[in-house]
Design an enzyme around this catalytic site. Structure first.
Site, PDB file in Angstrom:
ATOM      1  N   ASN A   1     -21.673  42.060  53.799  1.00 23.07           N
ATOM      2  CA  ASN A   1     -22.034  43.207  52.970  1.00 23.07           C
ATOM      3  C   ASN A   1     -23.438  43.689  53.344  1.00 23.07           C
ATOM      4  OD1 ASN A   1     -22.125  45.093  50.889  1.00 23.07           O
ATOM      5  ND2 ASN A   1     -22.699  43.583  49.333  1.00 23.07           N
TER       6      ASN A   1
ATOM      7  N   ASP B   1     -24.709  49.726  38.024  1.00 25.39           N
ATOM      8  CA  ASP B   1     -23.654  48.741  38.234  1.00 25.39           C
ATOM      9  C   ASP B   1     -23.952  47.486  37.421  1.00 25.39           C
ATOM     10  OD1 ASP B   1     -21.527  47.311  39.226  1.00 25.39           O
ATOM     11  OD2 ASP B   1     -22.471  46.863  41.156  1.00 25.39           O
TER      12      ASP B   1
ATOM     13  N   ASP C   1     -14.537  44.024  40.857  1.00 27.37           N
ATOM     14  CA  ASP C   1     -15.481  43.299  40.012  1.00 27.37           C
ATOM     15  C   ASP C   1     -14.979  41.883  39.707  1.00 27.37           C
ATOM     16  OD1 ASP C   1     -17.330  45.290  40.071  1.00 27.37           O
ATOM     17  OD2 ASP C   1     -16.948  46.042  38.060  1.00 27.37           O
TER      18      ASP C   1
ATOM     19  N   ARG D   1     -14.886  36.576  46.582  1.00 25.71           N
ATOM     20  CA  ARG D   1     -16.339  36.755  46.652  1.00 25.71           C
ATOM     21  C   ARG D   1     -17.024  35.756  45.716  1.00 25.71           C
ATOM     22  NH1 ARG D   1     -19.881  42.146  44.799  1.00 25.71           N
ATOM     23  NH2 ARG D   1     -21.463  40.962  43.673  1.00 25.71           N
TER      24      ARG D   1
ATOM     25  N   TYR E   1     -14.120  51.557  52.346  1.00 26.79           N
ATOM     26  CA  TYR E   1     -14.468  50.654  51.259  1.00 26.79           C
ATOM     27  C   TYR E   1     -14.886  51.476  50.044  1.00 26.79           C
ATOM     28  CZ  TYR E   1     -16.970  47.321  48.353  1.00 26.79           C
ATOM     29  OH  TYR E   1     -17.390  46.558  47.297  1.00 26.79           O
TER      30      TYR E   1
ATOM     31  N   ASP F   1     -13.466  47.469  45.416  1.00 25.33           N
ATOM     32  CA  ASP F   1     -14.111  46.538  44.498  1.00 25.33           C
ATOM     33  C   ASP F   1     -13.233  46.387  43.250  1.00 25.33           C
ATOM     34  OD1 ASP F   1     -15.902  45.063  42.993  1.00 25.33           O
ATOM     35  OD2 ASP F   1     -17.579  46.444  43.276  1.00 25.33           O
TER      36      ASP F   1
ATOM     37  N   CYS G   1     -25.023  44.080  39.865  1.00 27.90           N
ATOM     38  CA  CYS G   1     -24.990  44.228  41.318  1.00 27.90           C
ATOM     39  C   CYS G   1     -25.377  42.921  41.987  1.00 27.90           C
ATOM     40  CB  CYS G   1     -25.933  45.351  41.744  1.00 27.90           C
ATOM     41  SG  CYS G   1     -26.204  45.443  43.540  1.00 27.90           S
TER      42      CYS G   1
ATOM     43  N   GLU H   1     -21.766  36.567  49.005  1.00 23.98           N
ATOM     44  CA  GLU H   1     -22.722  37.619  48.673  1.00 23.98           C
ATOM     45  C   GLU H   1     -24.153  37.081  48.743  1.00 23.98           C
ATOM     46  OE1 GLU H   1     -23.590  40.474  48.833  1.00 23.98           O
ATOM     47  OE2 GLU H   1     -22.944  41.593  47.052  1.00 23.98           O
TER      48      GLU H   1
ATOM     49  N   HIS I   1     -11.623  42.756  46.144  1.00 24.78           N
ATOM     50  CA  HIS I   1     -12.364  41.499  46.039  1.00 24.78           C
ATOM     51  C   HIS I   1     -12.680  41.187  44.591  1.00 24.78           C
ATOM     52  CE1 HIS I   1     -16.356  43.489  45.623  1.00 24.78           C
ATOM     53  NE2 HIS I   1     -16.048  44.240  46.655  1.00 24.78           N
TER      54      HIS I   1
ATOM     55  N   GLU J   1     -14.941  38.438  42.079  1.00 25.43           N
ATOM     56  CA  GLU J   1     -16.163  37.650  42.119  1.00 25.43           C
ATOM     57  C   GLU J   1     -16.233  36.656  40.972  1.00 25.43           C
ATOM     58  OE1 GLU J   1     -19.392  40.680  40.263  1.00 25.43           O
ATOM     59  OE2 GLU J   1     -18.088  41.478  41.850  1.00 25.43           O
TER      60      GLU J   1
END
Length: 298
Positions: free
Chosen positions: A212, A57, A87, A159, A42, A85, A122, A189, A112, A114
């Site tokens: 996660n 982040d 984002d 996500r 990952y 990731d 984050c 998440e 993923h 989001e």
């Protein structure tokens, strides 16, 4: 040989398996994880932002920086799928489309997306903002379309960060909407308890659900075995390498500053590190090409 995405799909199809992904963020940490024989890796966006930009982040990294790092990691061993990731997709629907297309071309097995705004933070920080469900689903729709018209494949992970502000039902509704559009894996998440973890896996079955692990975050720190028992099919440890490096280097620098000496680790030398980084493979390539660069040894 199947594609990285195809290999990951085969793993996800096994209901008795959980895909364990250590979090890596550069070539050294990726090589070390590959050496340990993990089935998948990952690439953490937080770690990529920290290592590439030296920043937190907070949505400051760009598509090119994130995709470039993921492409490098994925290329080290294409037989080991990389989840990366992505984002928010780095913009509107056109940028999401471009992001997915470039990740596919880079050989990345999964990404993923989001539902935070582009100026994200984050997932385990407080007071996260969200885009509307309509805008979030437009991102998923753009991602699915990009995959459909490409010459490759990628596993799409939906996500949502909606649990904190909108509650469980609204968050699961967003994930169900993404799944209906073609997302392959769900990622809630900020799960707050084991009971909630078990419930989301049940509510979204048969879709695989990702957990996660963020030490010190809002979610329980589940082991691989615990996550599997609760119903998760993928588990990521995004801060594993970053946290270990942070503490080890901090300690080494303090010792150098305070004592004038460096930390000495037994049985370590440049050759050991270079072997992890592909030294023997490089020698083999030169020999296969008829070269003599290393005929006298190293």
């Amino acid at each position: 040989m199947s594609s990285p995405a195809g290999k990951l799909r085969s793993m996800l199809a096994d209901e008795n398996k959980i895909v364990v992904c250590p979090g890596v963020y550069d070539g050294v940490t990726a090589r070390l994880a590959l050496k340990e024989g993990f089935d998948a890796l990952y690439m953490t966006g937080a770690g990529t932002t920290a290592s590439r930009l030296g920043q937190a982040d907070l949505g400051v990294i760009t598509l090119n920086e994130m995709r470039g790092n993921a492409e490098m990691i994925a290329s080290l061993n294409p037989s080991v799928p990389l989840i990366a990731d992505a984002d928010t997709g780095f913009g509107g629907s056109l940028m999401v489309h471009r992001t997915v297309t470039e990740y596919i071309r880079a050989g990345i097995a999964a990404l993923h997306l989001e539902d935070q705004p582009t100026t994200k933070r984050c997932g385990h920080l407080r007071n996260k903002q969200l885009v509307s469900e309509q805008e979030y689903l437009s991102r998923i729709r753009a991602a699915v379309h990009a995959r459909n018209i490409s010459d490759g494949d990628i596993v799409l992970i939906a996500r949502t960060d909606a649990l904190q502000s909108l509650g469980y039902d609204a968050a699961v509704s967003r994930l169900k909407g993404a799944i209906e559009l073609g997302a392959d894996v769900a990622f809630l998440e900020g799960i707050l308890s084991k009971e909630q973890a078990r419930q989301v896996c049940k509510d979204l079955e048969p879709t695989p659900v990702l957990f996660n692990v963020v030490p010190g975050g809002v979610s329980p720190e589940l082991s691989v075995q615990e996550a599997k028992a609760l119903g998760f099919r993928v588990i990521i440890f995004p801060g594993l390498a970053l946290g270990a490096v942070y503490r080890a280097v901090e300690h080494a620098l303090k010792q150098l500053n305070e004592s004038g000496t460096q930390v000495i680790h037994a049985n370590t030398n440049p050759r050991d590190l270079f072997n992890v980084l592909g030294l023997q493979e490089a020698v083999s390539i030169d020999i296969a090409a008829g070269g003599d660069l290393y005929e006298k040894g190293l």
